[in-house]
Scaffold this motif. Sequence first.
Motif, PDB file in Angstrom:
ATOM      1  N   TYR A  15       0.944  -1.491  -0.209  1.00  0.00           N
ATOM      2  CA  TYR A  15       0.248   0.070  -0.093  1.00  0.00           C
ATOM      3  C   TYR A  15       0.590   1.469   0.012  1.00  0.00           C
ATOM      4  O   TYR A  15       1.723   1.489   0.172  1.00  0.00           O
ATOM      5  N   VAL A  16       0.674   1.997  -0.270  1.00  0.00           N
ATOM      6  CA  VAL A  16       0.526   3.483  -0.408  1.00  0.00           C
ATOM      7  C   VAL A  16       0.115   4.908   0.292  1.00  0.00           C
ATOM      8  O   VAL A  16      -0.974   4.714  -0.425  1.00  0.00           O
ATOM      9  N   LYS A  17       0.692   4.897   1.359  1.00  0.00           N
ATOM     10  CA  LYS A  17      -0.119   6.614   1.674  1.00  0.00           C
ATOM     11  C   LYS A  17      -0.119   7.812   2.316  1.00  0.00           C
ATOM     12  O   LYS A  17       1.089   8.263   2.563  1.00  0.00           O
ATOM     13  N   VAL A  18      -0.008   8.884   1.525  1.00  0.00           N
ATOM     14  CA  VAL A  18       0.375  10.022   1.829  1.00  0.00           C
ATOM     15  C   VAL A  18      -0.774  11.498   2.350  1.00  0.00           C
ATOM     16  O   VAL A  18      -1.996  11.047   1.721  1.00  0.00           O
ATOM     17  N   THR A  19      -0.228  11.668   3.648  1.00  0.00           N
ATOM     18  CA  THR A  19      -0.872  12.324   4.458  1.00  0.00           C
ATOM     19  C   THR A  19      -0.066  13.418   4.996  1.00  0.00           C
ATOM     20  O   THR A  19       0.905  13.781   5.569  1.00  0.00           O
ATOM     21  N   PRO A  20      -0.587  14.269   5.369  1.00  0.00           N
ATOM     22  CA  PRO A  20      -0.654  15.810   6.441  1.00  0.00           C
ATOM     23  C   PRO A  20       0.170  15.474   7.439  1.00  0.00           C
ATOM     24  O   PRO A  20      -0.193  14.736   8.386  1.00  0.00           O
ATOM     25  N   GLY A  21       1.327  16.046   8.130  1.00  0.00           N
ATOM     26  CA  GLY A  21       1.356  16.433   9.052  1.00  0.00           C
ATOM     27  C   GLY A  21       1.228  16.834  10.525  1.00  0.00           C
ATOM     28  O   GLY A  21       0.213  17.938   9.991  1.00  0.00           O
ATOM     29  N   PRO A  22       1.721  17.446  11.320  1.00  0.00           N
ATOM     30  CA  PRO A  22       0.937  17.956  12.338  1.00  0.00           C
ATOM     31  C   PRO A  22       1.631  19.383  12.612  1.00  0.00           C
ATOM     32  O   PRO A  22       1.367  20.677  12.623  1.00  0.00           O
ATOM     33  N   GLN A  23       2.500  19.620  11.514  1.00  0.00           N
ATOM     34  CA  GLN A  23       3.204  21.243  11.222  1.00  0.00           C
ATOM     35  C   GLN A  23       2.143  21.450  10.340  1.00  0.00           C
ATOM     36  O   GLN A  23       1.696  20.977   9.707  1.00  0.00           O
ATOM     37  N   GLU A  24       2.242  22.753  10.269  1.00  0.00           N
ATOM     38  CA  GLU A  24       1.765  24.516  10.022  1.00  0.00           C
ATOM     39  C   GLU A  24       3.029  24.108   8.349  1.00  0.00           C
ATOM     40  O   GLU A  24       2.121  25.736   7.985  1.00  0.00           O
ATOM     41  N   ASP A  25       3.544  24.098   8.425  1.00  0.00           N
ATOM     42  CA  ASP A  25       4.473  24.145   7.277  1.00  0.00           C
ATOM     43  C   ASP A  25       4.333  23.487   5.491  1.00  0.00           C
ATOM     44  O   ASP A  25       6.020  23.185   5.273  1.00  0.00           O
ATOM     45  N   GLY A  26       4.075  22.383   5.368  1.00  0.00           N
ATOM     46  CA  GLY A  26       3.343  21.924   4.211  1.00  0.00           C
ATOM     47  C   GLY A  26       4.047  20.173   4.423  1.00  0.00           C
ATOM     48  O   GLY A  26       4.071  20.032   4.106  1.00  0.00           O
ATOM     49  N   TRP A  27       4.816  19.518   5.794  1.00  0.00           N
ATOM     50  CA  TRP A  27       5.604  18.590   5.767  1.00  0.00           C
ATOM     51  C   TRP A  27       4.012  17.220   5.868  1.00  0.00           C
ATOM     52  O   TRP A  27       3.442  16.949   6.083  1.00  0.00           O
ATOM     53  N   HIS A  28       4.413  16.555   5.010  1.00  0.00           N
ATOM     54  CA  HIS A  28       3.679  15.505   5.294  1.00  0.00           C
ATOM     55  C   HIS A  28       4.146  14.000   4.974  1.00  0.00           C
ATOM     56  O   HIS A  28       5.449  13.586   4.401  1.00  0.00           O
ATOM     57  N   ARG A  29       3.374  13.649   5.793  1.00  0.00           N
ATOM     58  CA  ARG A  29       4.592  11.991   5.785  1.00  0.00           C
ATOM     59  C   ARG A  29       4.391  11.298   4.107  1.00  0.00           C
ATOM     60  O   ARG A  29       3.086  10.289   4.220  1.00  0.00           O
ATOM     61  N   ILE A  30       4.992  10.671   3.855  1.00  0.00           N
ATOM     62  CA  ILE A  30       4.991   8.918   2.845  1.00  0.00           C
ATOM     63  C   ILE A  30       5.167   7.684   3.669  1.00  0.00           C
ATOM     64  O   ILE A  30       6.375   7.625   4.471  1.00  0.00           O
ATOM     65  N   GLU A  31       4.022   6.880   3.380  1.00  0.00           N
ATOM     66  CA  GLU A  31       3.716   5.641   3.824  1.00  0.00           C
ATOM     67  C   GLU A  31       3.947   4.643   2.770  1.00  0.00           C
ATOM     68  O   GLU A  31       2.808   4.770   2.141  1.00  0.00           O
ATOM     69  N   VAL A  32       4.155   3.724   3.098  1.00  0.00           N
ATOM     70  CA  VAL A  32       4.579   2.578   2.132  1.00  0.00           C
ATOM     71  C   VAL A  32       4.634   0.800   2.790  1.00  0.00           C
ATOM     72  O   VAL A  32       5.397   0.635   3.978  1.00  0.00           O
ATOM     73  N   GLY A  33       3.575  -0.139   2.323  1.00  0.00           N
ATOM     74  CA  GLY A  33       3.404  -0.923   3.241  1.00  0.00           C
ATOM     75  C   GLY A  33       3.129  -2.754   3.162  1.00  0.00           C
ATOM     76  O   GLY A  33       2.646  -2.535   1.858  1.00  0.00           O
ATOM     77  N   VAL A  34       3.612  -3.349   3.845  1.00  0.00           N
ATOM     78  CA  VAL A  34       3.195  -4.422   3.590  1.00  0.00           C
ATOM     79  C   VAL A  34       2.114  -5.557   4.271  1.00  0.00           C
ATOM     80  O   VAL A  34       3.355  -4.867   5.969  1.00  0.00           O
ATOM     81  N   THR A  35       1.068  -5.287   4.571  1.00  0.00           N
ATOM     82  CA  THR A  35       0.646  -5.752   5.838  1.00  0.00           C
ATOM     83  C   THR A  35       0.330  -6.981   6.240  1.00  0.00           C
ATOM     84  O   THR A  35       0.350  -6.793   7.654  1.00  0.00           O
ATOM     85  N   SER A  36       0.617  -7.794   6.579  1.00  0.00           N
ATOM     86  CA  SER A  36       0.910  -9.426   6.000  1.00  0.00           C
ATOM     87  C   SER A  36       2.247  -9.791   5.711  1.00  0.00           C
ATOM     88  O   SER A  36       2.249 -10.811   4.169  1.00  0.00           O
ATOM     89  N   LEU A  37       3.308  -9.799   6.032  1.00  0.00           N
ATOM     90  CA  LEU A  37       5.036 -10.170   5.518  1.00  0.00           C
ATOM     91  C   LEU A  37       4.641 -11.890   5.467  1.00  0.00           C
ATOM     92  O   LEU A  37       5.238 -12.167   4.706  1.00  0.00           O
ATOM     93  N   ASP A  38       4.288 -12.526   6.157  1.00  0.00           N
ATOM     94  CA  ASP A  38       3.776 -14.427   5.963  1.00  0.00           C
ATOM     95  C   ASP A  38       3.085 -14.658   5.064  1.00  0.00           C
ATOM     96  O   ASP A  38       3.015 -16.000   5.277  1.00  0.00           O
ATOM     97  N   GLY A  39       2.776 -13.995   4.242  1.00  0.00           N
ATOM     98  CA  GLY A  39       1.597 -14.241   3.116  1.00  0.00           C
ATOM     99  C   GLY A  39       0.133 -14.941   3.995  1.00  0.00           C
ATOM    100  O   GLY A  39      -0.542 -15.392   3.079  1.00  0.00           O
ATOM    101  N   SER A  40      -0.309 -14.514   5.772  1.00  0.00           N
ATOM    102  CA  SER A  40      -1.839 -14.722   5.527  1.00  0.00           C
ATOM    103  C   SER A  40      -2.675 -14.260   4.161  1.00  0.00           C
ATOM    104  O   SER A  40      -4.185 -15.053   4.744  1.00  0.00           O
TER     105      SER A  40
END
Length: 219
Positions: free
Chosen positions: A136-161
């Motif tokens: 998955y890929v996710k982009v969300t604003p951070g708590p700062q007021e100067d435009g910083w955003h967090r980018i997150e990529v991830g694997v929900t289940s590494l073991d393949g369940s």
Amino acid sequence: MSVNWSLYLARYQSTHGGLFFGDGEQECDAQLVLTEGEKTPLSVCFRVMPNGKYTMNSLRGSTMVRLEKDYHLFIREKTMLTKSVAKVMELAGKSDYGYPEVTDGRFITTDNRDFTKQVFGDLEFRNALLDHPHEYVKVTPGPQEDGWHRIEVGVTSLDGSINGSEWVTEVMTRDLMFYEKKDRETVLKAAQDHFNTRMDRFLSLLRATQRAVSAWRIS
């Protein structure tokens, strides 16, 4: 036998640099921070997530990017639950971002459809998504007021369940206690080579996302 993700991440750090955080007691509880040559630091984190009565091992990579306006984006693989929602969005004309070879198998939500279409116009980003069908890929604003955003990529289940896993090979599940020292290192090297390849590709998705969302100004 479970996979010792913390061990593989520690060995990855020994050849790729960065700062490793973890101990030898938890098999899926470690973090690596990479700074050299990066626009902003990259964080890779293995952790155990609750899943009903059970738990599953997951992986998350994150970094930060500065944008002109608040922006939300969430790209994940379609499930039975999201397919019906995606159909409604298609009928409403809110899911056409072009590039069906990339977007058809994914559920996409955003608060800026036009800008998201520009993001998908980045070839390197599209290729990275094609190389990671379950991440998955996710982009969300951070708590700062100067435009910083967090980018997150991830694997929900590494073991393949849930969707199977390209992270795990048979050699990674072997119990090293049954091998002599010389043979143990041979098995561990084969497993580490696979892990290193997967981690390099995973980080390429994180970097590609960072570049894609910062290539254009948000109108």
